[in-house]
Design an enzyme around this catalytic site. Structure first.
Site, PDB file in Angstrom:
ATOM      1  N   GLY A  20       0.833  -1.207   0.000  1.00 38.65           N
ATOM      2  CA  GLY A  20       0.000   0.000   0.000  1.00 38.65           C
ATOM      3  C   GLY A  20       0.861   1.247   0.000  1.00 38.65           C
ATOM      4  O   GLY A  20       0.509   2.263   0.592  1.00 38.65           O
ATOM      5  N   VAL A  30      -2.669  -7.796  -2.005  1.00 42.55           N
ATOM      6  CA  VAL A  30      -2.091  -8.470  -0.830  1.00 42.55           C
ATOM      7  C   VAL A  30      -2.977  -9.607  -0.321  1.00 42.55           C
ATOM      8  O   VAL A  30      -2.495 -10.509   0.380  1.00 42.55           O
ATOM      9  CB  VAL A  30      -1.804  -7.472   0.321  1.00 42.55           C
ATOM     10  N   SER A  82      -3.919   0.055  14.180  1.00 39.67           N
ATOM     11  CA  SER A  82      -4.721   1.278  14.363  1.00 39.67           C
ATOM     12  C   SER A  82      -5.125   1.380  15.825  1.00 39.67           C
ATOM     13  O   SER A  82      -5.309   0.366  16.498  1.00 39.67           O
ATOM     14  CB  SER A  82      -5.980   1.217  13.497  1.00 39.67           C
ATOM     15  N   TYR A 139     -13.171  -3.487  10.691  1.00 41.17           N
ATOM     16  CA  TYR A 139     -11.836  -2.865  10.679  1.00 41.17           C
ATOM     17  C   TYR A 139     -11.132  -3.056  12.037  1.00 41.17           C
ATOM     18  O   TYR A 139      -9.947  -3.418  12.083  1.00 41.17           O
ATOM     19  CB  TYR A 139     -12.011  -1.384  10.351  1.00 41.17           C
ATOM     20  N   ALA A 140     -11.871  -2.837  13.128  1.00 41.42           N
ATOM     21  CA  ALA A 140     -11.277  -2.998  14.465  1.00 41.42           C
ATOM     22  C   ALA A 140     -10.841  -4.444  14.682  1.00 41.42           C
ATOM     23  O   ALA A 140      -9.763  -4.699  15.238  1.00 41.42           O
ATOM     24  CB  ALA A 140     -12.274  -2.574  15.536  1.00 41.42           C
ATOM     25  N   ILE A 165      -5.104  10.325  11.554  1.00 41.93           N
ATOM     26  CA  ILE A 165      -4.016  10.900  10.765  1.00 41.93           C
ATOM     27  C   ILE A 165      -4.632  11.773   9.677  1.00 41.93           C
ATOM     28  O   ILE A 165      -5.598  11.377   9.025  1.00 41.93           O
ATOM     29  CB  ILE A 165      -3.147   9.778  10.142  1.00 41.93           C
TER      30      ILE A 165
HETATM   31  P1  NAP Z   1      -4.774   4.944   1.880  1.00 45.05           P
HETATM   32  O1  NAP Z   1      -4.429   6.376   1.645  1.00 45.05           O
HETATM   33  O2  NAP Z   1      -6.138   4.450   1.512  1.00 45.05           O
HETATM   34  O3  NAP Z   1      -3.667   4.046   1.146  1.00 45.05           O
HETATM   35  C1  NAP Z   1      -3.746   2.653   1.174  1.00 45.05           C
HETATM   36  C2  NAP Z   1      -3.028   2.112  -0.050  1.00 45.05           C
HETATM   37  O4  NAP Z   1      -3.180   0.681  -0.035  1.00 45.05           O
HETATM   38  C3  NAP Z   1      -3.644   2.614  -1.361  1.00 45.05           C
HETATM   39  O5  NAP Z   1      -2.631   2.954  -2.284  1.00 45.05           O
HETATM   40  C4  NAP Z   1      -4.448   1.419  -1.836  1.00 45.05           C
HETATM   41  O6  NAP Z   1      -4.595   1.336  -3.240  1.00 45.05           O
HETATM   42  C5  NAP Z   1      -3.601   0.254  -1.318  1.00 45.05           C
HETATM   43  N1  NAP Z   1      -4.372  -0.974  -1.235  1.00 45.05           N
HETATM   44  C6  NAP Z   1      -5.666  -1.127  -0.861  1.00 45.05           C
HETATM   45  N2  NAP Z   1      -6.020  -2.416  -0.939  1.00 45.05           N
HETATM   46  C7  NAP Z   1      -4.940  -3.095  -1.377  1.00 45.05           C
HETATM   47  C8  NAP Z   1      -4.685  -4.451  -1.685  1.00 45.05           C
HETATM   48  N3  NAP Z   1      -5.650  -5.388  -1.560  1.00 45.05           N
HETATM   49  N4  NAP Z   1      -3.462  -4.816  -2.124  1.00 45.05           N
HETATM   50  C9  NAP Z   1      -2.499  -3.883  -2.292  1.00 45.05           C
HETATM   51  N5  NAP Z   1      -2.674  -2.579  -2.020  1.00 45.05           N
HETATM   52  C10 NAP Z   1      -3.884  -2.182  -1.579  1.00 45.05           C
HETATM   53  O7  NAP Z   1      -4.581   4.525   3.414  1.00 45.05           O
HETATM   54  P2  NAP Z   1      -3.826   5.300   4.619  1.00 45.05           P
HETATM   55  O8  NAP Z   1      -4.792   6.220   5.244  1.00 45.05           O
HETATM   56  O9  NAP Z   1      -2.505   5.788   4.166  1.00 45.05           O
HETATM   57  O10 NAP Z   1      -3.615   4.072   5.623  1.00 45.05           O
HETATM   58  C11 NAP Z   1      -2.472   3.205   5.546  1.00 45.05           C
HETATM   59  C12 NAP Z   1      -2.561   2.194   6.685  1.00 45.05           C
HETATM   60  O11 NAP Z   1      -2.653   2.898   7.925  1.00 45.05           O
HETATM   61  C13 NAP Z   1      -3.791   1.296   6.614  1.00 45.05           C
HETATM   62  O12 NAP Z   1      -3.461   0.004   7.060  1.00 45.05           O
HETATM   63  C14 NAP Z   1      -4.754   1.959   7.584  1.00 45.05           C
HETATM   64  O13 NAP Z   1      -5.673   1.034   8.114  1.00 45.05           O
HETATM   65  C15 NAP Z   1      -3.791   2.454   8.639  1.00 45.05           C
HETATM   66  N6  NAP Z   1      -4.318   3.576   9.435  1.00 45.05           N
HETATM   67  C16 NAP Z   1      -4.661   4.754   8.845  1.00 45.05           C
HETATM   68  C17 NAP Z   1      -5.161   5.798   9.635  1.00 45.05           C
HETATM   69  C18 NAP Z   1      -5.534   7.127   9.040  1.00 45.05           C
HETATM   70  O14 NAP Z   1      -6.031   8.000   9.778  1.00 45.05           O
HETATM   71  N7  NAP Z   1      -5.314   7.358   7.764  1.00 45.05           N
HETATM   72  C19 NAP Z   1      -5.310   5.614  11.014  1.00 45.05           C
HETATM   73  C20 NAP Z   1      -4.943   4.397  11.576  1.00 45.05           C
HETATM   74  C21 NAP Z   1      -4.444   3.379  10.776  1.00 45.05           C
HETATM   75  P3  NAP Z   1      -5.898   2.016  -3.949  1.00 45.05           P
HETATM   76  O15 NAP Z   1      -6.013   3.381  -3.402  1.00 45.05           O
HETATM   77  O16 NAP Z   1      -5.567   1.980  -5.407  1.00 45.05           O
HETATM   78  O17 NAP Z   1      -7.049   1.156  -3.574  1.00 45.05           O
END
Ligand code: NAP
Length: 246
Positions: free
Chosen positions: A14, A63, A141, A154-155, A187
């Site tokens: 990702g 993945v 998270s 998700y949780a 975030i």
């Molecule tokens: P994001 O901006 O949505 O980026 C996630 C990336 O993962 C995207 O490029 C997406 O591709 C890719 N992806 C999705 N499904 C996939 C798959 N099956 N195989 C390969 N790649 C895949 O997410 P983020 O906000 O940066 O979050 C990153 C991580 O941090 C996640 O695990 C999230 O749960 C965790 N997190 C985020 C927050 C927050 O506030 N943002 C808080 C706590 C935890 P596409 O966009 O092309 O689908």
């Protein structure tokens, strides 16, 4: 930071945008060669091209698909090198209240967030164990620690990731492989930028430090855990959440 990870190969799932891209940039800035894995080839390759240094490459892979993961790992090991650092960051949300949550929304979130991390961990750990060296970081998270209404799926996936982190840490410690989790809170992302002023105030009210974190805050925690300063740390969850879970 520069030079700290020279000679190391890091894989970020990702990694094409958001937190994953910030982590990939930080790893490349420390001179690791980075394999950016994402679901779409063009976004993965574009992200890899944005990173500093040479030898970074983008790879497409879902993945959640164990065979695709094995194929991607073989290709990465051949083209970038044996993976020393694995960052399981790919994650999705399919939020809904418990009573309205569809089976497929539950299954899909578990398949990507939890099984996806399992797939890459199992694939990469083989080489790490042989070389008696490796670091795995799972991006969990705050919600996996304290729960959240509307995010049962998700949780559960993130709490599962924390249990998996501790089991992998115990299983691989004697082979020189460390495994830790980073648990981000709220975030700042395009999604949170789009919230109304009132919604932002309500959100900040839940955060002891009173402000949202940034993708770079998460990347800083990851950089500590992958480096030599954390050589005696495994099986831990490092919260990066402004004090939400304490
Ligand atoms: P994001 O901006 O949505 O980026 C996630 C990336 O993962 C995207 O490029 C997406 O591709 C890719 N992806 C999705 N499904 C996939 C798959 N099956 N195989 C390969 N790649 C895949 O997410 P983020 O906000 O940066 O979050 C990153 C991580 O941090 C996640 O695990 C999230 O749960 C965790 N997190 C985020 C927050 C927050 O506030 N943002 C808080 C706590 C935890 P596409 O966009 O092309 O689908």
């Amino acid at each position: 930071m520069s030079g700290r990870l020279q000679g190391k190969v890091a894989l970020v799932t990702g990694g094409a945008r958001g937190i994953g891209l910030s982590i990939a940039k930080a790893l490349a800035a420390a001179d690791a060669r980075v394999a950016v894995v994402d679901i779409l080839a063009d976004t993965a390759q574009a992200a890899a091209a944005e990173l500093s240094g040479t030898g970074n490459q983008g790879f497409s892979c879902n993945v959640a698909d164990p065979e695709a993961v094995q194929g991607a790992l073989s290709s990465i090991e051949e083209n970038v090198g044996p993976v020393d650092i694995l960052i399981n960051n790919a994650g999705i949300t399919r939020d809904n209240l418990l009573m309205r949550m569809k089976n497929e929304d539950f299954d899909e979130v578990i398949a990507v967030n939890l099984k996806g991390a399992f797939n890459f961990t199992r694939a990469a750990a083989r080489g790490m164990m042989k070389r008696r060296d490796g670091v795995i970081i799972n991006i969990a998270s705050v919600v996996g620690l304290i729960g959240n209404p509307g995010q049962t799926n998700y949780a559960a996936s993130k709490a599962g990731l924390i249990g998996m982190t501790k089991s992998v840490a115990r299983e691989l410690a004697s082979r020189g492989v460390r495994c830790n989790a980073v648990a981000p809170g709220f975030i700042s992302t395009p999604m949170t930028d789009a919230l109304s002023e009132d919604q932002k105030i309500a959100l900040k009210g839940r955060i002891p430090l009173g402000t949202l974190g940034t993708p770079d805050d998460v990347a800083s925690a990851v950089m500590f855990l992958v480096g030599p300063d954390a050589r005696y740390i495994t099986g831990q969850v490092l919260s990066v959440d402004g004090g939400m879970a304490m």
